[in-house]
Design a protein around this motif. Sequence first.
Motif, short mmCIF file in Angstrom:
data_model
loop_
_atom_site.label_atom_id
_atom_site.label_comp_id
_atom_site.label_asym_id
_atom_site.label_seq_id
_atom_site.Cartn_x
_atom_site.Cartn_y
_atom_site.Cartn_z
N UNK A 115 24.81 -21.42 26.57
CA UNK A 115 24.70 -22.83 26.96
C UNK A 115 23.28 -23.33 26.76
N UNK A 116 23.16 -24.51 26.18
CA UNK A 116 21.88 -25.19 26.03
C UNK A 116 22.08 -26.66 26.34
N UNK A 117 21.26 -27.25 27.23
CA UNK A 117 21.42 -28.68 27.51
C UNK A 117 21.09 -29.52 26.28
N UNK A 118 21.67 -30.69 26.22
CA UNK A 118 21.44 -31.60 25.09
C UNK A 118 19.98 -32.01 25.03
N UNK A 119 19.41 -32.03 23.83
CA UNK A 119 18.01 -32.40 23.65
C UNK A 119 17.85 -33.91 23.53
N UNK A 120 16.88 -34.46 24.28
CA UNK A 120 16.53 -35.89 24.20
C UNK A 120 15.01 -35.99 24.22
#
Length: 366
Positions: free
Chosen positions: A111-116
Amino acid sequence: MKEIIGGNLTRYRKSLRLSQEQLAEIVGMTRQSINNYENAKTLPDSKTLSALARALGVTLDDLLRPESEGLPNFRFRAHASFGNNPQFAAQVLRMLETYNNLEQAVGLPPYTPESSPCHQVEGNEKRIAEIASRFRRCLGLGEAPIFNLFETVEELGLKVLRFPHPIEGFFGLSACSDAQGAFVLIKSHNIKIERQLFTLAHEIGHLICHRNDYQDALIEEGTKEEEKAREKVADYFAGHLLVPQAELERMYQLTTNIIKLKQHFRVGYQVILTRLTEIGIIDYAKEKAKICAAYKKQHGSSLKNSMELPPQLKPEDFPENERYQQLIWQALKLGKISEMKAAELLDLTVEKLRVRRQEAEVYAIS
């Protein structure tokens, strides 16, 4: 290989402030032998290498790993203090490698959080608040206070470890791999739960907003100005993740008591002060001065920055590393790791591990 081992021996020895003579005495050899190893004149045999590793507080793999080599595919939120503590940097790599191997052993997807990407707060306040709001929606929270952020993000699959290392100036770090997911390490040694939770939220902010700035090594690079700007973004994100705007405004209409507000949101009092300052309700310095004066009058001592106003969150309500331990037990059950390895990872004797395993089987639902 002689050069790699020699360089590592020198680096780890100096970090412990040991002379060659002192290290030689610990392992029972001559200073000249240590000098020859460090200068790559001779190669220690496996028995000697094991003795040197134990004396230096590292593993054989740490002595054989090139200094510049991290883990394949992983990039890090670097930390300046690691340059003075290579043993801890090596330990971080081992913990991440073990956690990653356990996930793979039991077949869990990464799992990797979405990049912003976002690199400064000024002019981006609404955007950072929206990024935090989006992540809250990923957690299925809406505007509700987060009961246990550790547990909540682990349910998404984020690798989180809390570790009682007393290294000065360090609170947490994060690492990320597109293929193998994201990892956060939180210092728990003499750190209040409120601060640990904020550190976790802060590092998630880095994972989302600064992933392109992560480095291959654990040693910090870049200018102080750039780092200060990134830290402000991560702090701003953490504040909005833990204390969402609409719920803060609603609660402030019901009570202006800082203690009640911090209890409601399950955060430190300074997080509440910061969030109220951001929306223009209070002056942070004045309100903190009032709180510190009231605390000293009541308790007869100063309220330090590292301290938290009572009542504090209870450590027993936030058990450490539950997901990690569950993965160890699962890998053992699947036959992916041995009892000896599982006992080592859980810091148990093999006998105690077997007792716990039997207890778990007794109460398992068939």
